[in-house]
Design a protein around this motif. Structure first.
Motif, mmCIF file in Angstrom:
data_model
loop_
_atom_site.group_PDB
_atom_site.id
_atom_site.type_symbol
_atom_site.label_atom_id
_atom_site.label_comp_id
_atom_site.label_asym_id
_atom_site.label_seq_id
_atom_site.Cartn_x
_atom_site.Cartn_y
_atom_site.Cartn_z
ATOM 1 N N LEU A 1 -7.422 3.686 -3.566
ATOM 2 C CA LEU A 1 -8.323 4.114 -2.505
ATOM 3 C C LEU A 1 -8.259 5.622 -2.355
ATOM 4 C CD1 LEU A 1 -7.528 1.403 0.186
ATOM 5 C CD2 LEU A 1 -9.746 1.758 -0.884
ATOM 6 N N LEU A 2 -9.411 6.254 -2.329
ATOM 7 C CA LEU A 2 -9.482 7.687 -2.106
ATOM 8 C C LEU A 2 -9.495 7.965 -0.606
ATOM 9 C CD1 LEU A 2 -12.151 8.730 -4.769
ATOM 10 C CD2 LEU A 2 -9.664 8.949 -4.918
ATOM 11 N N LYS A 3 -8.620 8.876 -0.164
ATOM 12 C CA LYS A 3 -8.587 9.258 1.246
ATOM 13 C C LYS A 3 -9.586 10.391 1.499
ATOM 14 C CE LYS A 3 -4.141 10.110 1.032
ATOM 15 N NZ LYS A 3 -2.756 10.456 1.448
ATOM 16 N N PRO A 4 -10.263 10.402 2.657
ATOM 17 C CA PRO A 4 -10.203 9.396 3.730
ATOM 18 C C PRO A 4 -11.194 8.260 3.486
ATOM 19 C CG PRO A 4 -11.571 11.221 4.407
ATOM 20 C CD PRO A 4 -11.071 11.567 3.026
ATOM 21 N N TRP A 5 -11.045 7.167 4.203
ATOM 22 C CA TRP A 5 -11.958 6.023 4.063
ATOM 23 C C TRP A 5 -12.640 5.760 5.412
ATOM 24 C CZ3 TRP A 5 -6.728 5.473 2.673
ATOM 25 C CH2 TRP A 5 -5.880 5.113 3.721
ATOM 26 N N ILE B 1 0.865 -1.181 0.000
ATOM 27 C CA ILE B 1 0.000 0.000 0.000
ATOM 28 C C ILE B 1 0.896 1.223 0.000
ATOM 29 C CG2 ILE B 1 -1.830 1.231 1.215
ATOM 30 C CD1 ILE B 1 -2.620 -1.376 2.545
ATOM 31 N N ALA B 2 0.701 2.124 -0.947
ATOM 32 C CA ALA B 2 1.578 3.289 -1.064
ATOM 33 C C ALA B 2 0.785 4.554 -1.346
ATOM 34 C CB ALA B 2 2.604 3.063 -2.168
ATOM 35 N N ASP B 3 1.168 5.639 -0.666
ATOM 36 C CA ASP B 3 0.602 6.940 -0.980
ATOM 37 C C ASP B 3 1.201 7.430 -2.299
ATOM 38 O OD1 ASP B 3 -0.904 9.319 -0.378
ATOM 39 O OD2 ASP B 3 1.028 10.284 -0.029
ATOM 40 N N GLN B 4 0.403 8.100 -3.111
ATOM 41 C CA GLN B 4 0.895 8.573 -4.406
ATOM 42 C C GLN B 4 1.830 9.768 -4.257
ATOM 43 O OE1 GLN B 4 1.319 7.684 -7.255
ATOM 44 N NE2 GLN B 4 1.543 9.510 -8.537
ATOM 45 N N ARG B 5 1.447 10.768 -3.451
ATOM 46 C CA ARG B 5 2.232 11.997 -3.342
ATOM 47 C C ARG B 5 3.262 11.873 -2.231
ATOM 48 N NH1 ARG B 5 -1.541 17.331 -4.292
ATOM 49 N NH2 ARG B 5 -2.498 16.683 -6.266
ATOM 50 N N MET B 6 4.480 11.466 -2.587
ATOM 51 C CA MET B 6 5.574 11.380 -1.630
ATOM 52 C C MET B 6 6.798 12.045 -2.242
ATOM 53 S SD MET B 6 5.296 7.554 0.052
ATOM 54 C CE MET B 6 5.623 6.701 -1.496
ATOM 55 N N PRO B 7 7.535 12.839 -1.464
ATOM 56 C CA PRO B 7 8.736 13.479 -2.003
ATOM 57 C C PRO B 7 9.824 12.451 -2.299
ATOM 58 C CG PRO B 7 8.577 13.822 0.369
ATOM 59 C CD PRO B 7 7.281 13.195 -0.057
ATOM 60 N N ARG C 1 -0.262 -8.079 -3.956
ATOM 61 C CA ARG C 1 -1.298 -7.166 -4.425
ATOM 62 C C ARG C 1 -0.829 -5.718 -4.211
ATOM 63 N NH1 ARG C 1 -4.002 -10.124 -7.707
ATOM 64 N NH2 ARG C 1 -1.923 -11.048 -7.700
ATOM 65 N N ARG C 2 -1.259 -4.809 -5.083
ATOM 66 C CA ARG C 2 -0.763 -3.428 -5.050
ATOM 67 C C ARG C 2 -1.926 -2.440 -4.971
ATOM 68 N NH1 ARG C 2 2.360 -6.579 -8.080
ATOM 69 N NH2 ARG C 2 0.918 -6.508 -9.837
ATOM 70 N N VAL C 3 -1.861 -1.535 -3.987
ATOM 71 C CA VAL C 3 -2.907 -0.546 -3.753
ATOM 72 C C VAL C 3 -2.270 0.836 -3.660
ATOM 73 C CG1 VAL C 3 -4.685 0.266 -2.144
ATOM 74 C CG2 VAL C 3 -4.412 -2.185 -2.573
ATOM 75 N N LEU C 4 -2.880 1.826 -4.295
ATOM 76 C CA LEU C 4 -2.405 3.206 -4.265
ATOM 77 C C LEU C 4 -3.371 4.052 -3.449
ATOM 78 C CD1 LEU C 4 0.019 4.716 -5.610
ATOM 79 C CD2 LEU C 4 -1.599 5.501 -7.350
ATOM 80 N N LEU C 5 -2.829 4.853 -2.531
ATOM 81 C CA LEU C 5 -3.627 5.786 -1.755
ATOM 82 C C LEU C 5 -3.605 7.137 -2.463
ATOM 83 C CD1 LEU C 5 -2.340 4.965 1.854
ATOM 84 C CD2 LEU C 5 -4.203 3.892 0.583
ATOM 85 N N THR C 6 -4.754 7.697 -2.735
ATOM 86 C CA THR C 6 -4.805 8.930 -3.510
ATOM 87 C C THR C 6 -5.812 9.902 -2.921
ATOM 88 O OG1 THR C 6 -6.566 8.225 -5.017
ATOM 89 C CG2 THR C 6 -4.323 7.607 -5.607
#
Length: 567
Positions: free
Chosen positions: A130-134, A79-85, A104-109
């Motif tokens: 997945l759209l934040k927040p959930w 699970i990874a956040d999309q916006r990371m420096p 399995r791969r999930v993107l947090l956006t």
């Protein structure tokens, strides 16, 4: 701060008292508060079955994954956040996939990142975004991740199975057993006698000679030398090869999308339902590496996954699934419909649905019949994909099934060459054409055809290709996968049910001209025999799509209720 230390600090104990690690879920987010909240939700929902590891950047997460791989641990979910420096979530998942391709791969956006998430579906074979927040996680987070983890666990179980099959990779008998076990999702390990030292050691211990391969070593210690598919099916758990009852409301012949849909709807609506499948649930669609245009699955799903979901659903609702049995004849006895099966058994039914699908046409050019299963395969033959690593693969055909296979094999092979008699634009979906064009190791040769294949030491080595200008040139190849159209599997209905000149089953108003015996009009999917229906690819003039097959299978059950009410 990363959870590198957690890699070595979270052992679990299995039933035999040995220590092993639970499969890991690794979450990455550069915002500490968000990372802590995600980890908290994950521990609450999945902490009993999985280790929850976290990292504050893509670089830290990759370090954790490298250590996990070195230790031989399993990773179920990334699970990874999309916006990371420094490293965006998609860039991280590209590298993580190289270390744990099955995770399995999930993107947090955020909502503003939806376009990036959709683009990542193709870029990193994303499983979900997945759209934040959930909030609440019980509704927005847990069902999604539970589904992904269940899919991963099903694949992991297959790899860790106690059943072992030893054979030659380029052996038709070995391939048939491997393909049967994989498509029926029977946990098993394949050992190549030419590559795996463990295979040689086991043969020495069991005293099995090379000329008795393939051999199956069952969990109870039984050794089966050169077993047939039916013999193996009768010995492994989880498969039903004999019917439980003498009479059913509904007998379904064929376990593709149409048959599975009918099994789900028939059982859910109270019909005593049995589905007969000669090979494995999923049919031709079950061999697809990726179905990307089925409504409701934005990231696509494999044919195997679709078959697993449909099979589990049908069984949960009470349908009976009969495996490795083929329908060989249909008889009409008054109000009864009798389906004769291979091996001499029969099934009595009030209604029958024919959803037997189609079989790939066979190549008749020199060498192809002899090398079937020894380098030449019909359909995607997903069991061979990993064996194609760093090899030269040829895909013959230009429709969607061929394109899906080429995309899949491109992830393993050095090069994939497609031989297409006309053009891909003629019969392939646009999305697939775009995917193939973006793959650097895929070459499409239009206006070409294979005219012969040649072997060395009993396995495929090269094939002769006729090009558009008429010249014939050799092409080195390690494996060849053929998709050149299909023929309906309806010979068993000859003389009983009306078919067209190609063997596809006629249904609806047209059967009035083919011996329809009643005064009422035939139902839309009803054949020339009242109470016998048809759905899916085997129906004349059907639309060859998974969605239409599922629709026809479910619609047929509704029509059967009308028939039974008036019988």
């Amino acid at each position: 701060m990363s959870d590198v230390s957690a890699v070595t600090s979270d052992p679990a104990t299995n039933g035999e008292g040995t220590r092993r690690s639970r499969p890991a879920i690794l979450v990455v987010d550069d915002e500490p508060a968000v990372l802590a909240a995600v980890a908290r939700d994950l521990r609450r929902g999945f902490g009993e079955r999985h280790r929850i590891l976290r990292a504050g950047s893509g670089a830290e997460a990759l370090e954790i994954l490298r250590e996990l791989r070195t230790r031989g641990d399993q990773v179920a979910l990334l699970i990874a956040d999309q916006r990371m420096p420094g490293m965006a979530g998609t860039a991280y998942l590209v590298e993580a996939r190289k270390l744990f391709p099955e995770a399995r791969r999930v993107l947090l956006t955020a909502y503003a990142d939806t376009e990036a998430a959709i683009a990542a579906i193709n870029e990193v074979a994303l499983d979900f975004y997945l759209l934040k927040p959930w909030d609440p996680p019980e509704e927005q987070l847990y069902p999604v991740l539970e589904d992904l983890l269940t899919t991963w666990e099903a694949g992991a179980a297959l790899e860790a199975g106690g059943l072992r099959v030893i054979g030659h990779r380029f052996s038709k008998d070995s391939h048939d057993l491997r393909d049967f076990l994989a498509r029926n999702r029977v946990p098993a390990r394949w050992l190549d006698v030419e590559r795996d030292a463990e295979a040689r050691a086991l043969l020495k211990v069991t005293g099995v000679a090379d000329d008795r391969l393939p051999v199956a070593l069952l969990e109870d210690g039984t050794v089966l030398e050169r077993p047939t598919v039916l013999e193996l099916a009768e010995r492994v758990g989880g498969l039903t090869v004999t019917p439980a009852e003498e009479h059913y409301d509904l007998v379904i012949v064929g376990g593709g999308p149409a048959g599975l849909a009918a099994a789900v709807y028939g059982a859910s609506e109270g019909l005593r339902t049995i589905m007969v499948e000669r090979q494995a649930p999923g049919g031709q669609a079950g061999q697809s590496s990726r179905i990307e245009n089925y409504l409701g699955f934005p990231v696509g799903l494999s044919g195997s996954d679709l078959a697993r979901r449909g099979t589990d659903q049908a069984r949960r609702l009470g349908a009976e699934l009969l495996t490795v049995r083929d329908a060989v004849a249909l008889r009409v006895e008054g109000a009864g419909r009798i389906v004769e099966l291979s091996g001499g058994a029969t099934l009595s039914a009030s209604c029958v649905l024919v959803a037997s699908g189609v079989s790939y046409n066979q190549m008749t050019a020199p060498g192809f019949p002899e090398l079937t299963g020894a380098g030449v395969y019909y359909g995607a033959a997903m069991t061979e994909a990993r064996a194609c690593e760093r090899q030269q693969v040829v895909v013959i055909g230009g429709a969607n099934s061929a394109g899906q296979a080429a995309v899949h094999f491109a992830g393993f092979a050095n090069k994939v060459t497609m031989l297409v008699r006309s053009t891909v634009a003629r019969s392939m979906s646009h999305y697939l054409i775009e995917q193939l064009a973006a793959l650097p190791n895929v070459e499409i040769l239009e206006g070409t055809e294979a005219v012969a294949v040649h072997a060395d030491a009993g396995r495929l080595r090269h094939l002769d290709v006729r090009h558009a200008d008429g010249t014939v040139a050799p092409m080195e190849v390690d494996a060849c996968f053929v998709f050149i159209g299909a023929a309906p599997r309806t010979d068993w209905l000859a003389g009983t049910v009306a078919r067209d000149e190609l063997g596809f089953i006629l249904a609806g108003p047209v059967v009035r001209e083919h011996g329809w015996p009643l005064q009422r009009d035939p139902a839309l999917l009803e054949t020339s025999v009242p109470g016998v229906y048809v759905a899916g690819d085997v129906r004349a003039r059907s639309i060859k799509r998974v969605a239409s097959a599922v629709g026809e299978g479910s619609m047929a059950v509704s029509l059967m209720h009308e028939y039974l009410a008036g019988a």
